[in-house]
Design a protein around this motif. Structure first.
Motif, PDB file in Angstrom:
ATOM      1  N   GLU A  36      -7.360   9.701   0.774  1.00  0.00           N
ATOM      2  CA  GLU A  36      -6.871   8.725   1.757  1.00  0.00           C
ATOM      3  C   GLU A  36      -7.756   7.487   1.750  1.00  0.00           C
ATOM      4  OE1 GLU A  36      -6.100   8.434   6.614  1.00  0.00           O
ATOM      5  OE2 GLU A  36      -6.876  10.277   5.699  1.00  0.00           O
ATOM      6  N   VAL A  40      -3.235   3.917   3.458  1.00  0.00           N
ATOM      7  CA  VAL A  40      -2.540   4.768   2.478  1.00  0.00           C
ATOM      8  C   VAL A  40      -3.042   6.201   2.629  1.00  0.00           C
ATOM      9  CG1 VAL A  40      -2.083   5.210   0.042  1.00  0.00           C
ATOM     10  CG2 VAL A  40      -2.290   2.852   0.875  1.00  0.00           C
ATOM     11  N   THR A  69       7.153   4.701  -2.810  1.00  0.00           N
ATOM     12  CA  THR A  69       5.766   4.313  -2.998  1.00  0.00           C
ATOM     13  C   THR A  69       4.879   5.204  -2.137  1.00  0.00           C
ATOM     14  OG1 THR A  69       5.495   2.723  -1.177  1.00  0.00           O
ATOM     15  CG2 THR A  69       6.604   1.928  -3.178  1.00  0.00           C
ATOM     16  N   PHE A  70       3.564   4.988  -2.246  1.00  0.00           N
ATOM     17  CA  PHE A  70       2.649   5.793  -1.429  1.00  0.00           C
ATOM     18  C   PHE A  70       2.452   5.212  -0.034  1.00  0.00           C
ATOM     19  CE2 PHE A  70       0.141   3.659  -4.888  1.00  0.00           C
ATOM     20  CZ  PHE A  70      -0.149   2.493  -4.181  1.00  0.00           C
ATOM     21  N   TYR A  71       3.117   4.098   0.297  1.00  0.00           N
ATOM     22  CA  TYR A  71       3.005   3.542   1.641  1.00  0.00           C
ATOM     23  C   TYR A  71       3.798   4.386   2.626  1.00  0.00           C
ATOM     24  CZ  TYR A  71       0.922  -0.598  -0.478  1.00  0.00           C
ATOM     25  OH  TYR A  71       0.094  -1.447  -1.155  1.00  0.00           O
TER      26      TYR A  71
END
Length: 409
Positions: A36, A40, A69-71
């Motif tokens: 982390e 994010v 996405t990783f958002y």
């Protein structure tokens, strides 16, 4: 001392040349945990071909419904309902079936003459500018305008409206390249609102009378008596613009760059233009325009001895998978226009295999047929070019020609 390998899409140096890191990740940490960081949450990355191939074909475990996405709040950022690329079967399957009835290979093939005429006009413009001693930007003059022209034609955007359409495409492309962080993109929200408003009116008009374009076909499409809603069609318009413009443009520019770096491969294409369709797939494999997109685990899953918890974003690193020697052999990092791989991931696979793949391949095929016929020795100068600063898309903003002597003939 050997350093620990890390997947660092946030790092500019990594994005400039990710391939050495991909190779180490495949060997040392193919199922890689990214801790982390600010904004994010923890996510994971798959870098081997077999693992990515299996994951994208298993939507019950690797879901698209939480964004690509990783958002954490990507769908909320967009301000529109989830599009087809952010849905899972069976809803995605039914919607894709409806859209597929309109977005057919035959409809794309019918564009061939128009695409060829457009490409020839852009090559003529490049030749004219080279003869005048001006800088010839291959990306800005050929690669980038080509998919914008095709999108406008497919969606039935009349010539009178295309001056507005092109800036919308450019703004939304920047939003996509930044991982849909529209709040951080100047003009992104406004461009999306304007484009959605335009197509809302266009959809309403086509519900009142038939039009022989993709938008009209989407309005008329039926499956078991069900038609697409306005939101479904708007979402597809957004997906086409966000996913079908810059990715195709970068495919063309990547191909020119790869041939510049491998002149022997260019000679093979010049000797046998019939190799060009396969070469386009090879360009896509070596320089995947979409480097990585995410899925979200619906359950705990173990891959290569590593356990990923449920409800974690997992990046499908296509750019790494497409160069995996386990799939493509010892020459995986080399251009081979005669290569005919049974599988690749440049268009993903499974339920979310790119619905616009026919259009992208046709555009690139025609571009190389015409460009190599007109100027067989044209080269690019990547050192003088400007790449996108994107964590998800690998492509160009500017790519000047190298040797201009052939262009000015």
């Amino acid at each position: 001392m050997t350093t620990t390998v890390a997947y660092e899409p946030f790092d500019l140096a990594f994005r400039a040349d990710p391939y050495p890191t991909y190779a180490r990740l495949r060997d040392e940490s193919p199922v890689h945990r990214v801790p982390e960081r600010a904004g994010v949450p923890e996510f994971w990355a798959l870098t081997r071909f077999a693992d990515v191939w299996e994951a994208v074909r298993t939507p019950a475990t690797f879901s698209s419904a939480q964004g690509l996405t990783f958002y954490p709040d990507e769908i909320g950022q967009l301000g529109i309902p989830p599009t087809i690329v952010m849905l899972d079967p069976p809803t995605q399957t039914a919607l894709r079936s409806l859209i597929g009835r309109a977005f057919t290979p035959r409809r794309i093939a019918d564009l061939e003459g128009k695409i060829r005429t457009f490409v020839r006009s852009r090559i003529a413009l490049m030749t004219e500018r080279a003869a005048a001693g001006e800088t010839v930007d291959l990306h800005q003059l050929l690669s980038s305008p080509l998919p914008v022209f095709v999108l406008a034609d497919l969606l039935g955007v009349p010539e009178s409206d295309r001056a507005a359409f092109a800036p919308w495409v450019a703004a939304i492309t920047r939003v996509q390249n930044d991982g849909f962080a529209v709040s951080d993109e100047p003009g992104g929200l406004q461009a999306m609102a304007e484009m959605m408003g335009y197509f809302t009116e266009a959809i309403a008009h086509r519900r009142g009378c038939t039009h022989d374009d993709l938008l009209g076909a989407l309005v008329a499409a039926e499956l078991d008596g069900q038609r697409l809603s306005d939101w479904d069609i708007l979402g597809f318009c957004f997906v086409m613009v966000a996913g079908g413009s810059d990715t195709t443009a970068s495919l063309v520019s990547h191909g020119i760059t790869l041939l510049t770096e491998a002149p022997a491969q260019r000679e093979l294409l010049l000797a046998d233009p019939g190799l060009i369709p396969g070469a386009v797939l090879e360009f896509l494999r070596l320089e995947s325009s979409v480097q990585a997109l995410a899925r979200t685990t619906t359950r705990e899953v173990t891959i290569a001895g590593v356990t990923i918890p449920a409800d974690r974003k997992v990046m499908m690193v296509y750019g790494s998978a497409n160069r995996d020697p386990r799939e493509y052999g010892d020459t995986a990092d080399l251009l081979d226009v005669r290569r005919r791989p049974d599988r690749h991931l440049a268009f993903s696979s499974g339920p979310h295999f790119c619905i616009g793949s026919h259009a992208a391949r046709l555009q690139a095929q025609i571009a190389f047929e015409e460009l190599l016929a007109a100027h067989p020795r044209i080269t690019a100068d990547p050192a003088a070019g400007v790449r996108h600063d994107s964590m998800f898309v690998r492509g160009w903003v500017s790519l000047p020609a190298g040797d201009l002597s052939d262009l000015s003939v």
